[in-house]
Enzyme design. Structure first.
Site, PDB file in Angstrom:
ATOM      1  N   SER A  96      83.645  52.322  41.826  1.00  0.00           N
ATOM      2  CA  SER A  96      83.028  52.394  43.144  1.00  0.00           C
ATOM      3  C   SER A  96      83.750  51.428  44.074  1.00  0.00           C
ATOM      4  CB  SER A  96      81.551  52.012  43.054  1.00  0.00           C
ATOM      5  OG  SER A  96      81.007  51.756  44.333  1.00  0.00           O
ATOM      6  N   SER A  98      82.919  50.282  47.361  1.00  0.00           N
ATOM      7  CA  SER A  98      82.078  49.257  48.009  1.00  0.00           C
ATOM      8  C   SER A  98      81.525  48.284  46.972  1.00  0.00           C
ATOM      9  CB  SER A  98      80.922  49.931  48.763  1.00  0.00           C
ATOM     10  OG  SER A  98      80.085  50.651  47.855  1.00  0.00           O
ATOM     11  N   ASP A 268      75.776  56.888  52.059  1.00  0.00           N
ATOM     12  CA  ASP A 268      76.498  55.649  51.812  1.00  0.00           C
ATOM     13  C   ASP A 268      76.561  54.903  53.134  1.00  0.00           C
ATOM     14  OD1 ASP A 268      79.572  54.968  49.975  1.00  0.00           O
ATOM     15  OD2 ASP A 268      78.360  53.650  51.247  1.00  0.00           O
ATOM     16  N   THR A 274      85.634  55.144  47.017  1.00  0.00           N
ATOM     17  CA  THR A 274      86.152  56.199  46.133  1.00  0.00           C
ATOM     18  C   THR A 274      86.224  57.529  46.879  1.00  0.00           C
ATOM     19  OG1 THR A 274      83.866  56.450  45.303  1.00  0.00           O
ATOM     20  CG2 THR A 274      85.413  55.146  43.963  1.00  0.00           C
TER      21      THR A 274
HETATM   22  O1  LIG Z   1      82.439  52.959  48.152  1.00  0.00           O
HETATM   23  C1  LIG Z   1      82.198  53.654  47.146  1.00  0.00           C
HETATM   24  O2  LIG Z   1      83.053  54.194  46.431  1.00  0.00           O
HETATM   25  C2  LIG Z   1      80.739  53.716  46.716  1.00  0.00           C
HETATM   26  N1  LIG Z   1      79.786  53.529  47.806  1.00  0.00           N
HETATM   27  C3  LIG Z   1      78.506  54.108  47.309  1.00  0.00           C
HETATM   28  C4  LIG Z   1      78.942  55.303  46.525  1.00  0.00           C
HETATM   29  C5  LIG Z   1      80.342  54.972  45.993  1.00  0.00           C
HETATM   30  O3  LIG Z   1      80.281  54.685  44.612  1.00  0.00           O
END
Ligand SMILES: O=C(O)[C@H]1NCC[C@@H]1O
Length: 360
Positions: A96, A98, A268, A274
């Site tokens: 992930s 973030s 999100d 990702t």
């Molecule tokens: O930034 C990301 O990749 C994550 N943000 C929440 C869902 C993903 O896993």
């Protein structure tokens, strides 16, 4: 098996962080919780033995529909500094963006890993391969984290997906650390923007349900990674340097697969790392994004991740690219979560006003 009530009051400490708006609850020292000599074994252990912890931390009263968490573990690769497993409402995830930024910021700002200024490299082992984070450290604070992700690739481009109530939509299926179904927001009849969040969430979860049913996926080198985890609706950038805008929808809790209108999801709050890597891989496969060209991706809050494709490679014979995303995270709290043995909700709780139609 660690059970919440058989051992009296359970105490779990976390460092609460957010990356460009997306929360990430960091559990350091989770090595006593996770067993397994390989990453597939670790991920299976989490799914079978630790789902109570995932629910406890992510659901009410300790969490909320947008909450994510990270278990920080010893790496299996001796060249790495740490390993991570990500906890989301949809389950345990291998990677992930973030949440990696949250974990690196927590590790360096609390001294759990040594920080050197102006830049510190943190090598992270994951179930989908090694990831390298570079943190800009000034005065003990992490100013940004650049995550050089695992090789990312397009699985299918312009795949027709029949979506109940939305028609047939041309979608990309791409891997950026997790598998995504990605489509133009306009093709789903929605407009990107926080004021449109309910419509985005509904359209996104309907597309995700349909894609999961219609398009089987399997990572060529990681056979345990075989699910379309998340959905991105995207739109064009602007003349002010934003390359593209997106909203990623995370399924909030287990959802009835046989009723696409019953789905709920959360957006999100970050530009999704990702998801951005998967988007860049699909754009590159189309010949629309070259190596070395910055890709500034804006999320629902207007915050951005700076994406970049570094090199070409292959994954199981498939053309792939090595992407990075860069963003910033902030610590929001240091928490001691408690579960008392007579708590009537030992795995947290959900109510249908803000959660999905949960069937478990
Ligand atoms: O930034 C990301 O990749 C994550 N943000 C929440 C869902 C993903 O896993």
């Amino acid at each position: 098996m660690v059970t919440p009530s058989s051992t009296g009051t359970t105490g779990i400490a976390s460092i609460d962080v957010h990356a460009e708006g997306e929360p990430g609850r960091i559990l350091l020292g989770a090595h006593l919780l996770v067993r397994g000599a390989t990453w597939p074994e670790r991920m299976r252990w989490c799914a079978t033995e630790l789902d109570w912890l995932r629910r406890l931390l992510l659901r009410e009263p300790r969490g909320h529909p947008s909450m994510c968490a990270v278990l920080v573990l010893p790496p299996l690769d001796p060249r790495a500094d740490v390993g991570i497993i990500v906890l989301e409402q949809g389950g345990f995830r291998p990677m992930s963006g973030s949440n990696t930024m949250c974990a690196v910021t927590a590790l360096l700002e609390t001294g759990s890993l040594p920080a050197t200024e102006p830049e510190t490299v943190v090598r992270i082992d994951t179930a989908v391969g090694p990831v390298e984070a570079t943190a800009r450290v000034e005065g003990g604070r992490v100013r940004w984290v650049r995550v050089r992700n695992v090789p990312s690739f397009a699985w299918a481009l312009d795949e027709p997906i029949a979506v109940p109530e939305y028609g047939t939509v041309a979608a990309d299926i791409a891997f950026g650390g997790q598998f995504y179904v990605q489509a133009r927001a306009a093709d789903m009849g929605v407009t990107l923007g926080p004021e449109h969040a309910p419509a985005i969430a509904r359209a996104g979860t309907a597309l995700l349900a349909a894609a999961r049913e219609q398009v089987p996926v399997a990572h060529p080198e990681k056979p345990d990674v075989g699910e379309i985890a998340l959905v991105m609706l995207h739109g064009p950038g602007d003349s002010a340097g934003v390359s593209g805008r997106n909203s990623v929808v995370l399924p909030a809790g287990r959802i009835a697969l046989d009723d696409p209108t019953s789905w709920r999801g959360t957006l999100d709050r970050s530009p999704c790392g990702t998801g951005t890597c998967a988007r860049m891989a699909a754009l590159h496969a189309r010949g629309e994004l070259d190596l070395g060209v910055p890709f500034v991706h804006q999320g629902v809050l207007g915050t951005t991740f700076r994406g970049l494709l570094h090199e070409s490679t292959t994954v199981g014979g498939r053309d792939a690219v090595v992407p990075s995303i860069q963003g910033r995270a902030w610590i929001t709290g240091y928490a001691q979560h408690v579960l008392q043995p007579d708590d009537p909700f030992p795995t947290g709780l959900t109510v249908g006003d803000i959660w999905s139609t949960v069937r478990d």
